[in-house]
Design a protein around this motif. Structure first.
Motif, mmCIF file in Angstrom:
data_model
loop_
_atom_site.group_PDB
_atom_site.id
_atom_site.type_symbol
_atom_site.label_atom_id
_atom_site.label_comp_id
_atom_site.label_asym_id
_atom_site.label_seq_id
_atom_site.Cartn_x
_atom_site.Cartn_y
_atom_site.Cartn_z
ATOM 1 N N UNK A 98 0.830 -1.204 0.000
ATOM 2 C CA UNK A 98 0.000 0.000 0.000
ATOM 3 C C UNK A 98 0.862 1.251 0.000
ATOM 4 N N UNK A 99 1.955 1.231 0.774
ATOM 5 C CA UNK A 99 2.850 2.380 0.814
ATOM 6 C C UNK A 99 3.558 2.564 -0.526
ATOM 7 N N UNK A 100 3.880 1.446 -1.183
ATOM 8 C CA UNK A 100 4.570 1.521 -2.458
ATOM 9 C C UNK A 100 3.781 2.259 -3.516
ATOM 10 N N UNK A 101 2.454 2.214 -3.418
ATOM 11 C CA UNK A 101 1.625 2.899 -4.390
ATOM 12 C C UNK A 101 1.690 4.411 -4.281
ATOM 13 N N UNK A 102 2.257 4.910 -3.199
ATOM 14 C CA UNK A 102 2.352 6.352 -2.971
ATOM 15 C C UNK A 102 3.731 6.876 -3.370
ATOM 16 N N UNK A 103 4.635 5.950 -3.630
ATOM 17 C CA UNK A 103 6.026 6.310 -3.879
ATOM 18 C C UNK A 103 6.195 7.280 -5.039
ATOM 19 N N UNK A 104 5.440 7.097 -6.120
ATOM 20 C CA UNK A 104 5.625 7.960 -7.295
ATOM 21 C C UNK A 104 5.376 9.427 -6.954
ATOM 22 N N UNK A 105 4.307 9.703 -6.180
ATOM 23 C CA UNK A 105 4.011 11.090 -5.819
ATOM 24 C C UNK A 105 5.081 11.662 -4.886
ATOM 25 N N UNK A 106 5.559 10.856 -3.959
ATOM 26 C CA UNK A 106 6.597 11.335 -3.048
ATOM 27 C C UNK A 106 7.882 11.627 -3.815
ATOM 28 N N UNK A 107 8.220 10.754 -4.762
ATOM 29 C CA UNK A 107 9.421 11.000 -5.562
ATOM 30 C C UNK A 107 9.285 12.260 -6.413
ATOM 31 N N UNK A 108 8.069 12.506 -6.916
ATOM 32 C CA UNK A 108 7.847 13.737 -7.684
ATOM 33 C C UNK A 108 8.048 14.965 -6.800
ATOM 34 N N UNK A 109 7.571 14.869 -5.555
ATOM 35 C CA UNK A 109 7.767 15.977 -4.611
ATOM 36 C C UNK A 109 9.252 16.181 -4.324
#
Length: 459
Positions: free
Chosen positions: A418-429
Motif C-alpha cells: 500500500x505504501x509503495x503505491x504512494x512512492x511515485x508522488x513522493x518522488x515527484x515531490x
C-alpha cells in the motif's frame, strides 16, 4: 527500505550528509549548546572496536549483534558509509578550494573542519587516527570509561550508559549528538557559518529519523528490543524537529554565534529570502511569496522556520495544550526580528522554552496510528501549506511525509504494498525540491497533496 530513499538519493539528504562529509536535550536554562560528548572522554579510535570477536567481522553472524558493523560503516558507495568518508573528503579539490578561500591552510588540519570531520585534538587518545573520520565514538561517546564494561561478560546497556556511553536509543540524547554536526554547537569546529557556506560548503539540513535510518548499522531484532525497546519512528521524528529548533535558537542567542561582525549571522536565515533575482528596471517583478506566519517587514531576511512548521503540525495533534503557545511564540519571534537583536534574543528564549517543552512532551508520547495519520494530514492542511513558501520548509515536509509513511509500515499499521503505491508522488515531490535553484513550489504542492490524499484512503 530501498524505495524509501530513491528520492532522497537525489536530494539534499546526501548533500547534507556531505555537509558533514565535506568541510565542516538541553533545557533553556542551560548555556548555549556545546558538543554532546564529554571532552574528557578520550576517543580510543575505530581500531578499538574492530576485533573479529567485536564489530569487525565480514559476516553478520553474531549471536547478539551483527558484529559486521565496521564493514557497514565503511560501505563505500552508500549513505551508510558517509561517516567513514568524512575525513578523506577533506583531501579533495573542492575542500582545498574552500580552505583556500577561508585562508585556514589545509582542511585536513584545520580545527574549523576537524570538529565534525574527525575529532578535536583534545579528545584524541593515543591510538586515534584522524583518518577514521566520524567513527564509532563520535556518536557513542569517547570509550575510555565504557569500553571494558561494554565487552565484559554479563554486560548490560544500562551499565554501559552509566560508564559514559551515550544512550542513542533515547530520542533527545541521539538528537543532541547528531545536531552537533548536522546543525552545529557552540564548540570550535562545529558550526558551519555563512562564511563557510559562501566558500562552498553545502547547506546544512537535518531530520533525525531519516538520517538515523540511513546510518543504521544494527538490526532491530527481538534481542535489541529486549535491551532497548522498539524504536518509535514518529517519536524520533517529532523530538528531532523540536531539538533542531531548540538548538538553532540556542546558537542564535549566543553572541559568538548569532552575529558576524556588524551583521547578523546569516546561517540562521532562509537562504531564499536573500538569494533571489535582482530587478533594477521600472517593471520589477517581486520574487517574494508572502508567508502568513512571518510578520516581518518587506525585504528583511526571514529566520529559517522549517522546523517550526513541522513542530506546529505535530503539536496540534500530539501536544494540543502547547500548540497555541508554540504558534504564538513562533509568530512573536519572527516579529521581533524587525525590532532589534535584544528583542529577538528575548523572543528566541521564550520560543526555545516552548520547543524544549514539546521535545519533552513528544518524548513521552506513544504516537498511535491515528496520531500519525493526523500529523500527515496536519502537514498538508490549509493551516500549514501556505507556509511552504520557501525551499527549506518544503524539503522538511516531504521528508516528514516520507518518514511518517515509513513509520506506519515499520509498525505494521499499513502494508508495504500500500505504501509503495504512494512512492511515485513522493518522488515527484522530492524532484521538485531536488535543486534549490530550481525549486518548483506548485509542482511540489500538487505532488505532496496527491500523496497525502492517497495516504488518507489507507486510514
Amino acid at each position: 527500505m530501498g524505495n524509501r530513499f530513491a528520492g532522497m538519493a537525489a536530494l539534499l539528504l546526501i548533500a547534507a550528509m556531505a555537509g558533514l562529509a565535506l568541510l565542516a536535550g538541553l533545557s533553556p536554562a542551560t548555556p548555549p549548546a556545546t558538543a554532546a560528548s564529554p571532552a574528557d572522554s578520550a576517543h580510543l579510535g575505530v581500531a578499538s572496536c574492530s576485533g573479529s570477536t567485536c564489530h569487525g567481522r565480514q559476516e553478520a553472524d553474531g549471536k547478539i549483534v551483527r558484529q559486521d558493523e565496521l564493514m557497514r560503516w565503511q560501505e563505500p558507495s552508500s549513505a551508510g558509509g558517509a561517516h567513514s568518508r568524512a575525513f578523506n573528503v577533506l583531501t579533495n579539490a573542492r575542500s582545498a578550494q574552500i580552505a583556500n578561500r577561508l585562508g585556514i591552510g589545509s582542511a585536513t588540519s584545520a580545527p574549523m573542519c576537524l570538529g565534525c570531520h574527525s575529532a578535536p585534538a583534545s579528545q584524541r587518545g593515543p591510538r586515534f587516527q584522524a583518518s577514521d573520520g566520524v567513527g564509532c565514538e563520535t556518536c557513542h561517546g569517547g570509550a575510555t570509561g565504557w569500553l571494558a564494561s561494554h565487552y565484559a561478560v554479563g554486560a548490560s546497556h544500562q551499565r554501559n550508559i552509566s560508564q559514559g556511553m551515550i544512550a542513542l536509543d533515547q530520542p533527545k540524547a541521539r538528537a543532541a549528538v547528531c545536531l552537533d554536526c548536522h546543525f552545529g554547537s557552540a564548540d570550535e569546529g562545529q558550526f558551519v557559518n555563512h562564511r563557510i557556506m559562501a566558500a562552498g560548503h553545502p547547506r546544512i539540513s537535518f531530520e533525525l529519523d531519516l538520517f538515523s535510518t540511513l546510518q543504521q548499522h544494527h538490526d532491530e531484532d527481538a534481542d535489541y528490543q529486549a535491551r532497548k525497546g522498539k524504536t518509535n519512528n514518529v517519536r524520533f521524528w517529532a523530538v528531532g524537529q523540536a531539538m533542531a529548533l531548540e538548538r538553532a535558537l540556542s546558537l542564535y542567542q549566543n553572541s559568538k554565534r548569532g552575529q558576524e561582525g556588524i551583521f547578523p549571522e546569516f546561517y540562521f536565515f532562509d537562504c531564499h529570502t536573500c538569494h533571489r533575482r535582482i530587478y533594477d528596471g521600472e517593471n520589477a517583478v517581486s520574487t517574494v511569496v508572502r508567508n502568513p506566519a512571518r510578520p516581518i517587514p518587506e525585504g528583511m531576511p526571514a529566520f529559517n522556520d522549517e522546523n517550526m512548521i513541522m513542530l506546529s503540525a505535530a503539536a496540534h495533534v500530539a501536544a494540543p495544550g502547547l500548540a497555541r503557545q508554540f504558534d504564538a511564540d513562533s509568530r512573536a519571534f519572527h516579529m521581533s526580528l524587525g525590532i532589534d537583536r535584544a528583542a529577538s534574543v528575548a523572543a528566541a528564549g521564550r520560543l526555545r522554552t516552548t520547543a524544549n517543552a514539546l521535545a519533552t512532551a513528544f518524548n513521552d508520547t506513544a504516537f498511535t496510528r491515528a496520531q500519525t495519520f493526523a500529523i500527515i494530514e496536519s502537514i498538508a492542511s490549509e493551516a500549514i501549506t501556505p507556509r511552504f513558501t520557501d525551499y527549506e520548509g518544503s524539503v522538511q515536509s516531504v521528508m516528514a511525509v516520507d518518514t511518517l509513511l515509513n513509520a506506519l509500515v515499520n509498525a505494521g499499521q499499513i502494508s508495504t504494498g500500500a505504501a509503495g503505491g504512494i512512492r511515485a508522488n513522493i518522488n515527484t515531490a522530492y524532484e521538485a525540491v531536488n535543486d534549490p535553484n530550481d525549486y518548483r513550489p506548485l509542482e511540489f504542492r500538487r505532488a505532496l497533496g496527491s500523496a497525502v490524499r492517497t495516504i488518507r484512503t489507507l486510514k
